[in-house]
Structure formats: structure tokens, C-alpha cells
Scaffold this motif. Structure first.
Motif, short mmCIF file in Angstrom:
data_model
loop_
_atom_site.label_atom_id
_atom_site.label_comp_id
_atom_site.label_asym_id
_atom_site.label_seq_id
_atom_site.Cartn_x
_atom_site.Cartn_y
_atom_site.Cartn_z
N PRO A 171 0.21 -11.37 -15.52
CA PRO A 171 0.43 -12.65 -15.88
C PRO A 171 1.86 -13.33 -15.80
O PRO A 171 2.66 -12.51 -16.11
N HIS A 172 1.78 -14.63 -15.38
CA HIS A 172 3.18 -15.23 -15.45
C HIS A 172 2.85 -16.78 -16.11
O HIS A 172 1.64 -17.21 -15.88
N LYS A 173 4.03 -17.29 -16.21
CA LYS A 173 3.93 -18.81 -16.51
C LYS A 173 5.19 -19.39 -15.86
O LYS A 173 6.10 -18.81 -15.04
N HIS A 174 4.86 -20.72 -15.51
CA HIS A 174 5.96 -21.70 -14.90
C HIS A 174 5.93 -23.10 -15.46
O HIS A 174 5.51 -23.84 -15.03
N ASP A 175 6.29 -22.94 -16.90
CA ASP A 175 6.12 -24.06 -17.45
C ASP A 175 7.50 -24.79 -18.27
O ASP A 175 7.44 -25.54 -19.09
N THR A 176 8.62 -23.87 -18.06
CA THR A 176 9.82 -24.41 -18.82
C THR A 176 10.88 -24.30 -17.34
O THR A 176 10.95 -23.44 -16.65
N ASP A 177 11.65 -25.45 -17.42
CA ASP A 177 12.91 -25.41 -16.29
C ASP A 177 14.10 -24.33 -16.68
O ASP A 177 14.70 -24.83 -17.89
N ILE A 178 14.23 -23.43 -16.29
CA ILE A 178 15.53 -22.60 -16.52
C ILE A 178 16.14 -22.40 -15.18
O ILE A 178 15.55 -21.48 -14.46
N PHE A 237 0.73 -18.72 -19.99
CA PHE A 237 0.48 -17.74 -18.95
C PHE A 237 -0.73 -17.85 -18.34
O PHE A 237 -1.77 -18.15 -18.79
N HIS A 238 -1.04 -17.26 -17.08
CA HIS A 238 -2.15 -17.36 -16.16
C HIS A 238 -2.27 -16.11 -15.48
O HIS A 238 -1.07 -15.65 -14.74
N VAL A 248 8.97 -18.06 -11.64
CA VAL A 248 8.17 -17.76 -12.61
C VAL A 248 8.71 -16.77 -13.59
O VAL A 248 9.58 -15.91 -13.32
N THR A 249 8.09 -16.81 -15.07
CA THR A 249 8.21 -15.43 -15.97
C THR A 249 7.29 -14.70 -16.16
O THR A 249 5.93 -15.38 -16.39
N GLU A 250 7.30 -13.51 -15.90
CA GLU A 250 5.96 -12.54 -16.08
C GLU A 250 5.92 -12.17 -17.59
O GLU A 250 7.04 -12.05 -18.33
#
Length: 309
Positions: free
Chosen positions: A184-191, A252-253, A281-283
Motif C-alpha cells: 500500500p502507498h500514499k500520495h497526500d503530502t508534498d515532500i 494509504f490505499h 509515493v510513500t509506501e
């Protein structure tokens, strides 16, 4: 009136929609800013017969017309130009490989006619870019992952394949028994250089697997999982069928899972507040180790799905 998604219990009803739940103006489903808090991506899905047509006005929105099943005629007028017509030959179904698609920049008027099922991916932008016809033959079929993590990706709307303003649009086919989006991963924060904040839409279709005989009365089904991150509360594990839509504003999805006997397709639309066309993405750290277990496995030999079974 905007649909209020700011209440305390953002459960399935707030992020998962069935065909007809968001019907409007001849479209079976419309995802746009009418959903409270939804800002950066949009999607329209419709069934058309040969006597019907749908129109979209010139607006600060870029679009990609994606035939799901059937063929379509798109008549459009770009900002400051004469009307044009483009034939999209389409395909039999989403499980027969990629379709030709048409990108239309902001402030284009659009009319769609034809016979079949069509999607229009959208994203708000005021940048005016020229229309781009992408024929089926030019869309590379990427086979991603290995073993039970194998899937097929059509990257017609990514930065490497299309000069668009803000959105990224791709299709994924996951054969029966296989998983996508795992770990699972997410992409909800700008880094910078690590993760990009992106809203994401999943539009699903399911079917009896190509390696199975058609089954009268079958109920093709798949599954999607989403759970919280520091950016927000979201928590569901849901069945999906043809026409269902999932909204992922944060969290995360993964995985998306094709059940035994049934193949899974999804169309993704992604864009974010930074207007950077980057998929970073961040896993989930708890599951990253699993990626190493796939490395020595071969890609599923049922892939690619291209043409009739």
C-alpha cells in the motif's frame, strides 16, 4: 448544491459511489467540484446510443476522452480555433487492450456521439494546450510487477507520453487472482523528490476472466482497501463492480484485488494542488519488505491482454 463530505463519518458512502449515485445531465457518473472538498480531478462516464450525444462547454478544465467500449465521434472547438472532428475507433471492452484517446486543453467545447460506453477524465486548469489525438497503436503496453503482483498498464496520460497541464491518467488491468497497488502507498503530502500530494479517482470495471468460460448469472467482483495516514481519516475495504468509483483524497490505499474467476480494470485520474505532474509515493513501511519477495518471480504469462480472447 454541493454534496457535504465534511461530516464526521467519512465511510464508504462518502468515498465510494455506484453507477447512478452521481448522475447528472445525461452522464451516469460525474465527479467534480460539486463534491465538497474535491478540487483537483474529475471524471464523467456515460452510456451512449447512436441517437444520443453529450456536450461539454468551454471551461477552465482539461480533458481526455477515453472510449471504454464502442466507437465515438468527438467534435470540438479549441480556444480561438475552428471546429474539428475526430473519430475514436475505440475497442470492444476495456479488457481488449488500449483504446485511442483524445486530449483536449482548457476552454475547448466538446460534443461526443457514438454507440457504447465512454469516460472523460478532467482536471481544472486555465492553461491552454493544443488537442492531441493518441492512436491505440502508439500506446505502449507496460507489464508491471511479477507473479501474483503482475498487471498491465496503459500510460497514455503520463508526463512521458502526453504534454498536459496538471493531470495524469492511466489504465490498469489486473487478471483474476492478482493484486495491484501492493505494498500500500500514499500520495497526500508534498515532500520534494519524495512524495507528491495527489487526489486520485479510481473508476472500475470487472468481468469474468479471459481464461474462464462465460458464466450466465456470474457476478464479477473485486476489492479495494484504503486506510488513514497523518493527512486524514479514511477507512474502507469494499467490493467493487463495473461502474463503481472510489475517491482517494488522502490516506494509504492498496491493494486492489481481482477475485478468483474475475478480471479487474481501473482508470486512474490524478492531480494535486502543486500542479506538478509527478507520481511520487510513500509506501507503508510495515509492508515494504514484501516487494523483495516478488523480485525472482516471472510476469504472469496471461498478460498482455490485447485484442479478443
Amino acid at each position: 448544491m454541493a454534496q457535504d463530505l465534511s461530516t464526521e463519518a467519512r465511510k464508504r458512502a462518502d468515498w465510494m459511489y455506484s453507477p447512478g449515485d452521481l448522475a447528472r445531465d445525461g452522464w451516469e457518473t460525474v465527479i467534480d467540484g460539486a463534491i465538497d472538498g474535491w478540487q483537483h480531478t474529475g471524471l464523467r462516464v456515460a452510456n451512449l446510443t447512436s441517437t444520443e450525444r453529450l456536450t461539454l462547454p468551454a471551461a477552465a478544465v482539461e480533458r481526455i476522452v477515453v472510449p471504454l467500449a464502442g466507437s465515438f465521434t468527438v467534435t470540438f472547438r479549441e480556444h480561438g480555433k475552428e471546429r474539428e472532428t475526430r473519430e475514436l475507433a475505440g475497442r470492444t471492452s476495456v479488457f481488449t487492450g488500449p483504446s485511442d484517446v483524445l486530449y483536449l486543453g482548457a476552454f475547448s467545447q466538446v460534443e461526443i456521439s457514438g454507440n457504447g460506453r465512454v469516460a472523460v477524465a478532467e482536471a481544472p486548469t486555465s492553461e491552454i494546450l493544443p488537442a492531441v489525438y493518441v492512436p491505440r497503436e502508439s500506446i505502449a503496453i507496460e507489464l508491471r510487477g511479477s507473479g501474483r503482483n503482475s498487471r498491465q498498464v496503459h500510460n497514455f496520460g503520463t508526463p512521458a507520453n502526453l504534454h498536459a497541464s496538471v493531470f495524469m491518467v492511466v489504465e490498469v488491468i489486473t487478471p483474476s487472482l492478482n493484486w495491484s497497488s501492493f505494498p500500500p502507498h500514499k500520495h497526500d503530502t508534498d515532500i520534494d523528490g519524495v512524495e507528491a500530494a495527489l487526489e486520485e479517482i479510481y473508476y472500475f470495471e470487472t468481468a469474468v476472466s479471459r481464461d474462464s468460460e462465460p458464466q450466465p448469472g456470474a457476478d464479477p467482483v473485486a476489492y479495494i482497501r484504503a486506510y488513514p495516514s497523518s493527512a486524514g481519516e479514511i477507512n474502507f475495504l469494499e467490493e467493487v463492480r463495473t461502474g463503481d468509483v472510489a475517491l482517494l483524497p488522502y490516506g494509504f490505499h492498496g491493494p486492489t484485488v481481482a477475485a478468483p474467476g474475475y478480471d479487474l480494470y481501473f482508470l486512474n485520474v490524478m492531480a494535486g494542488p502543486a500542479h506538478k505532474r509527478e507520481w511520487l509515493v510513500t509506501e507503508d513501511a510495515a509492508h515494504k519488505w514484501i516487494r523483495d519477495t516478488f523480485r525472482d518471480e516471472a510476469i504472469d504469462d496471461r498478460l498482455p491482454y490485447d485484442g479478443e480472447r
